[in-house]
Design an enzyme around this catalytic site. Structure first.
Site, PDB file in Angstrom:
ATOM      1  N   ASP A   8     -33.214  -3.826  54.037  1.00  0.00           N
ATOM      2  CA  ASP A   8     -33.053  -4.462  55.347  1.00  0.00           C
ATOM      3  C   ASP A   8     -33.249  -5.965  55.151  1.00  0.00           C
ATOM      4  O   ASP A   8     -34.369  -6.430  54.986  1.00  0.00           O
ATOM      5  CB  ASP A   8     -34.105  -3.870  56.305  1.00  0.00           C
ATOM      6  N   GLY A  10     -33.272  -9.219  56.786  1.00  0.00           N
ATOM      7  CA  GLY A  10     -33.327  -9.805  58.130  1.00  0.00           C
ATOM      8  C   GLY A  10     -33.319 -11.325  58.106  1.00  0.00           C
ATOM      9  O   GLY A  10     -33.100 -11.945  57.062  1.00  0.00           O
ATOM     10  N   LEU A  13     -37.240 -11.953  56.484  1.00  0.00           N
ATOM     11  CA  LEU A  13     -37.701 -11.197  55.320  1.00  0.00           C
ATOM     12  C   LEU A  13     -36.692 -10.127  54.903  1.00  0.00           C
ATOM     13  O   LEU A  13     -36.006  -9.547  55.750  1.00  0.00           O
ATOM     14  CB  LEU A  13     -39.035 -10.506  55.638  1.00  0.00           C
ATOM     15  N   GLU A  77     -27.486  -2.439  62.010  1.00  0.00           N
ATOM     16  CA  GLU A  77     -28.913  -2.763  62.097  1.00  0.00           C
ATOM     17  C   GLU A  77     -29.672  -1.941  63.143  1.00  0.00           C
ATOM     18  O   GLU A  77     -30.764  -1.438  62.884  1.00  0.00           O
ATOM     19  CB  GLU A  77     -29.051  -4.257  62.408  1.00  0.00           C
ATOM     20  N   GLY A 132     -41.644 -12.979  66.151  1.00  0.00           N
ATOM     21  CA  GLY A 132     -42.448 -13.526  65.056  1.00  0.00           C
ATOM     22  C   GLY A 132     -41.947 -14.885  64.605  1.00  0.00           C
ATOM     23  O   GLY A 132     -42.730 -15.738  64.185  1.00  0.00           O
TER      24      GLY A 132
HETATM   25  P1  ADP Z   1     -36.449  -9.946  60.399  1.00  0.00           P
HETATM   26  O1  ADP Z   1     -35.986  -8.523  60.232  1.00  0.00           O
HETATM   27  O2  ADP Z   1     -35.753 -10.692  61.468  1.00  0.00           O
HETATM   28  O3  ADP Z   1     -36.491 -10.681  59.079  1.00  0.00           O
HETATM   29  P2  ADP Z   1     -39.232  -9.084  60.436  1.00  0.00           P
HETATM   30  O4  ADP Z   1     -39.392  -7.789  61.134  1.00  0.00           O
HETATM   31  O5  ADP Z   1     -39.288  -9.060  58.943  1.00  0.00           O
HETATM   32  O6  ADP Z   1     -37.953  -9.868  60.941  1.00  0.00           O
HETATM   33  O7  ADP Z   1     -40.374 -10.052  60.996  1.00  0.00           O
HETATM   34  C1  ADP Z   1     -40.396 -11.429  60.676  1.00  0.00           C
HETATM   35  C2  ADP Z   1     -41.700 -12.023  61.194  1.00  0.00           C
HETATM   36  O8  ADP Z   1     -42.810 -11.378  60.549  1.00  0.00           O
HETATM   37  C3  ADP Z   1     -41.863 -13.486  60.894  1.00  0.00           C
HETATM   38  O9  ADP Z   1     -41.258 -14.275  61.894  1.00  0.00           O
HETATM   39  C4  ADP Z   1     -43.385 -13.655  60.875  1.00  0.00           C
HETATM   40  O10 ADP Z   1     -43.895 -13.791  62.180  1.00  0.00           O
HETATM   41  C5  ADP Z   1     -43.857 -12.312  60.349  1.00  0.00           C
HETATM   42  N1  ADP Z   1     -44.184 -12.275  58.909  1.00  0.00           N
HETATM   43  C6  ADP Z   1     -44.851 -11.256  58.323  1.00  0.00           C
HETATM   44  N2  ADP Z   1     -45.024 -11.472  57.012  1.00  0.00           N
HETATM   45  C7  ADP Z   1     -44.451 -12.665  56.740  1.00  0.00           C
HETATM   46  C8  ADP Z   1     -44.295 -13.439  55.547  1.00  0.00           C
HETATM   47  N3  ADP Z   1     -44.793 -13.017  54.378  1.00  0.00           N
HETATM   48  N4  ADP Z   1     -43.621 -14.586  55.614  1.00  0.00           N
HETATM   49  C9  ADP Z   1     -43.111 -15.027  56.778  1.00  0.00           C
HETATM   50  N5  ADP Z   1     -43.228 -14.342  57.942  1.00  0.00           N
HETATM   51  C10 ADP Z   1     -43.882 -13.172  57.941  1.00  0.00           C
HETATM   52 MG    MG Z   2     -35.285  -7.011  61.426  1.00  0.00          MG
END
Ligand code: ADP
Ligand code: MG
Length: 281
Positions: A8, A10, A13, A77, A132
């Site tokens: 995944d 995103g 991450l 997704e 986040g």
């Molecule tokens: P996406 O699928 O959009 O990438 P995630 O579910 O992975 O989103 O969540 C991303 C959020 O998780 C970030 O915006 C931050 O708040 C939090 N987060 C958790 N661990 C980390 C990390 N190691 N680095 C940056 N953000 C992190």
């Molecule tokens: Mg996501």
């Protein structure tokens, strides 16, 4: 047996889950900009015959870096997130089917998406551009603190009332008609406290605002969908004690029950893995 993989990728991450034979399931994550490192990890770890489900906004870009993996499939997704959340909830229930149950899923990722789930019925209800990513982005803009680990470490030490306007502050010295510590307006405190505002206060206020908003939309959606169960996933809950605590507290306060499963950050990856298994079965 070469195993199954869910990836995944995103906005913030890249989450990956790898299952092979009887060995432990492996969970790893990389920053979204580390596409190359994520691809090398896959090349080092995953046999070529593995079946891979790719999902997330950057899933296809990562897949393009790994053309040698022939058994790969793209999973939409929102399907992946819902499937993964269902699988995680089944694991939480000790493998027992909770098929009859209806619940709202709130995926607090970089932004937030909302879904309603009842067995095989999975409908995306909508989303909000607050999640986040907002915690990291706005805390960074407000005080230069933009390291996620630092933000979640400092936030529980912060004082939201240095930044937010509470009901109690408006009514003082009279007693407020509702709980005085409730937020009247986020970031609306007119006069900064004597000591100034510390980075941890901004971090606490940001996490507080995101918690209030995602819970409000989650619980409202749950009421419209005739359920009181709200499941929160996404990496925003990773090591974020304050977001956990506030999510539980506000959800309960608004008359619903919160579940924050420990593997929630991997819901998209776990869902993509299962969709790949189905696809190649
Ligand atoms: P996406 O699928 O959009 O990438 P995630 O579910 O992975 O989103 O969540 C991303 C959020 O998780 C970030 O915006 C931050 O708040 C939090 N987060 C958790 N661990 C980390 C990390 N190691 N680095 C940056 N953000 C992190
Ligand atoms: Mg996501």
């Amino acid at each position: 047996m070469s195993g199954y993989v869910g990836i995944d990728a995103g906005g913030t991450l890249i989450k990956m889950v790898y299952r092979s034979g009887d060995s432990e399931e492996e969970l790893v994550k990389f920053a979204a900009e580390e596409l190359e490192s994520a691809a090398s990890w896959v090349r080092r770890t995953i046999p070529l015959g593995a079946q891979i489900g790719f999902t997330g906004g950057r899933g296809n870009r990562l897949r393009d870096l790994l053309p040698e993996y022939a058994s790969a499939v793209e999973v939409p997704e929102f399907e992946a997130t819902a499937e993964g959340a269902v699988r995680i909830m089944q694991r939480e229930a000790g493998g027992q089917e909770a098929a009859a149950e209806r619940w709202v899923l709130v995926n607090v990722g970089t932004g937030t998406s909302l879904h309603v789930i009842e067995g095989a019925e999975r409908l995306r209800l909508g989303g909000i551009g607050l999640g986040g990513g907002t915690i990291v982005g706005l805390t960074g803009l407000l005080c230069g603190l933009r390291d996620y680990d630092e933000i979640v470490r400092l936030a529980p030490l912060g004082n939201r009332e240095a930044v937010d306007l509470t009901v109690g502050q408006i009514y003082a010295p009279a007693p407020p008609p509702i709980a005085g510590d409730l937020t009247a307006a986020n970031f609306a405190r007119q006069a900064p406290p004597e000591s100034g505002v510390l980075p941890q206060d901004y971090a606490a206020a940001m996490i507080g605002m995101v918690a209030e908003l995602v819970v409000t939309v989650g619980v409202q959606a749950a009421k419209l969908e005739r359920t009181t169960k709200v499941v929160y996933v996404g990496s925003s809950y990773e090591n974020n004690a304050l977001l956990h605590e506030l999510t539980f507290r506000f959800t309960e306060m608004l008359g619903a029950a919160a579940v924050i499963p420990p593997l929630g950050a991997y819901s998209g990856a776990i869902g993509a893995l299962h969709k790949a298994m189905e696809h190649f079965a």
